[in-house]
Enzyme design. Structure first.
Site, PDB file in Angstrom:
ATOM      1  N   GLY A 191      40.694  41.492  47.797  1.00 47.58           N
ATOM      2  CA  GLY A 191      39.857  40.308  47.604  1.00 47.58           C
ATOM      3  C   GLY A 191      39.455  40.169  46.153  1.00 47.58           C
ATOM      4  O   GLY A 191      39.392  41.155  45.415  1.00 47.58           O
ATOM      5  N   GLN A 235      34.978  37.324  38.831  1.00 45.76           N
ATOM      6  CA  GLN A 235      35.625  38.552  38.347  1.00 45.76           C
ATOM      7  C   GLN A 235      36.698  38.270  37.298  1.00 45.76           C
ATOM      8  O   GLN A 235      37.167  39.195  36.626  1.00 45.76           O
ATOM      9  CB  GLN A 235      36.228  39.343  39.515  1.00 45.76           C
ATOM     10  CG  GLN A 235      35.156  39.908  40.457  1.00 45.76           C
ATOM     11  CD  GLN A 235      35.788  40.659  41.611  1.00 45.76           C
ATOM     12  OE1 GLN A 235      36.167  40.053  42.608  1.00 45.76           O
ATOM     13  NE2 GLN A 235      35.917  41.961  41.475  1.00 45.76           N
ATOM     14  N   CYS A 257      35.741  48.157  44.438  1.00 46.03           N
ATOM     15  CA  CYS A 257      35.628  46.842  43.801  1.00 46.03           C
ATOM     16  C   CYS A 257      36.483  46.848  42.554  1.00 46.03           C
ATOM     17  O   CYS A 257      36.409  47.795  41.761  1.00 46.03           O
ATOM     18  CB  CYS A 257      34.167  46.558  43.454  1.00 46.03           C
ATOM     19  SG  CYS A 257      33.938  44.953  42.653  1.00 46.03           S
ATOM     20  N   LEU A 258      37.306  45.809  42.379  1.00 50.10           N
ATOM     21  CA  LEU A 258      38.197  45.761  41.213  1.00 50.10           C
ATOM     22  C   LEU A 258      37.410  45.740  39.907  1.00 50.10           C
ATOM     23  O   LEU A 258      37.943  46.089  38.856  1.00 50.10           O
ATOM     24  CB  LEU A 258      39.118  44.536  41.298  1.00 50.10           C
ATOM     25  CG  LEU A 258      40.152  44.568  42.439  1.00 50.10           C
ATOM     26  CD1 LEU A 258      40.950  43.287  42.474  1.00 50.10           C
ATOM     27  CD2 LEU A 258      41.078  45.774  42.295  1.00 50.10           C
ATOM     28  N   HIS A 308      31.659  41.051  51.047  1.00 52.39           N
ATOM     29  CA  HIS A 308      31.757  41.634  49.706  1.00 52.39           C
ATOM     30  C   HIS A 308      32.009  40.525  48.664  1.00 52.39           C
ATOM     31  O   HIS A 308      31.331  40.460  47.632  1.00 52.39           O
ATOM     32  CB  HIS A 308      32.892  42.669  49.700  1.00 52.39           C
ATOM     33  CG  HIS A 308      33.189  43.284  48.366  1.00 52.39           C
ATOM     34  ND1 HIS A 308      33.096  44.642  48.143  1.00 52.39           N
ATOM     35  CD2 HIS A 308      33.600  42.745  47.182  1.00 52.39           C
ATOM     36  CE1 HIS A 308      33.425  44.895  46.880  1.00 52.39           C
ATOM     37  NE2 HIS A 308      33.738  43.758  46.284  1.00 52.39           N
ATOM     38  N   GLU A 309      32.972  39.646  48.955  1.00 55.20           N
ATOM     39  CA  GLU A 309      33.335  38.604  47.980  1.00 55.20           C
ATOM     40  C   GLU A 309      32.234  37.553  47.850  1.00 55.20           C
ATOM     41  O   GLU A 309      31.955  37.063  46.752  1.00 55.20           O
ATOM     42  CB  GLU A 309      34.667  37.941  48.364  1.00 55.20           C
ATOM     43  CG  GLU A 309      35.872  38.886  48.420  1.00 55.20           C
ATOM     44  CD  GLU A 309      36.025  39.740  47.174  1.00 55.20           C
ATOM     45  OE1 GLU A 309      35.641  39.302  46.079  1.00 55.20           O
ATOM     46  OE2 GLU A 309      36.522  40.879  47.308  1.00 55.20           O
ATOM     47  N   HIS A 319      29.644  38.624  45.517  1.00 54.97           N
ATOM     48  CA  HIS A 319      30.001  38.411  44.110  1.00 54.97           C
ATOM     49  C   HIS A 319      29.518  37.044  43.627  1.00 54.97           C
ATOM     50  O   HIS A 319      29.091  36.888  42.487  1.00 54.97           O
ATOM     51  CB  HIS A 319      31.521  38.476  43.917  1.00 54.97           C
ATOM     52  CG  HIS A 319      32.057  39.853  43.659  1.00 54.97           C
ATOM     53  ND1 HIS A 319      31.669  40.614  42.584  1.00 54.97           N
ATOM     54  CD2 HIS A 319      32.971  40.597  44.324  1.00 54.97           C
ATOM     55  CE1 HIS A 319      32.321  41.773  42.610  1.00 54.97           C
ATOM     56  NE2 HIS A 319      33.115  41.787  43.656  1.00 54.97           N
TER      57      HIS A 319
HETATM   58 ZN   LIG Z   1      34.252  43.388  44.276  1.00 54.80          ZN
END
Ligand SMILES: [Zn+2]
Length: 172
Positions: free
Chosen positions: A46, A51, A94-95, A136-137, A140
């Protein structure tokens, strides 16, 4: 399509609250394509627009098991309209916070309302990994990160580590 650089901790951009999208057009579809390419290359399941530095309410994801994909999903202005009462525990990465895993308990089911790639309103009932990734997304988009689920002591440790890494990288 083009891969975009992923913003990482401690960049304060990650704390911005993203603004809603007013119109789903070709520019936005291009952004979503770039986000998908960036996510697949990472690799991740995701990615939120913030991000890649764009404070807009857009997320892409793909939770298809390996060998069954790809099943990309693009959500514009996603909004959680119902949360189940049962909980699900998952170790989330998380990226934007590489090599950190946080065990987080979130509702196991939810319903989300969003606009699809064509700007059509849709509703999606999700469970399992998809429900976790959606929460999660969407976090963000409100500037919330997985480290916010840690105690302040542990959170400070992670932030300090990333600040130190950022300084070292700049010095090179
Ligand atoms: Zn993340």
């Amino acid at each position: 399509m083009a891969k975009r650089p992923i913003i990482a901790l401690p960049d304060p951009v990650l704390r911005k609250v993203s603004a809603p999208i007013e119109r789903v057009d070709d520019d936005l579809r291009r952004l979503m394509d770039d986000m998908l390419e960036t996510m697949y290359a990472a690799p991740g399941v995701g990615l939120a627009a913030i991000q890649v530095g764009i404070p807009r309410r857009v997320v892409v994801l793909d939770v298809a098991p390996e060998g069954e994909g790809p099943r990309p999903l693009c959500l514009v202005n996603p909004e959680i309209v119902a949360l189940g009462s049962e909980m699900r525990l998952h170790e989330e990465g998380c990226l934007s916070i590489p090599e950190v895993l946080v065990e987080i308990e979130r509702p196991a089911t939810l319903t989300v309302r969003y606009l699809d790639r064509d700007g059509e309103p849709r509703e999606l009932a999700a469970e399992g990994l998809l429900a976790t990734v959606l929460q999660h997304e969407i976090n963000h988009l409100d500037g919330k990160l997985i480290i916010d689920f840690l105690s302040s002591l542990k959170r400070d440790m992670v932030v300090r580590k990333f600040k130190k890494q950022a300084r070292t990288t700049e010095a090179l």
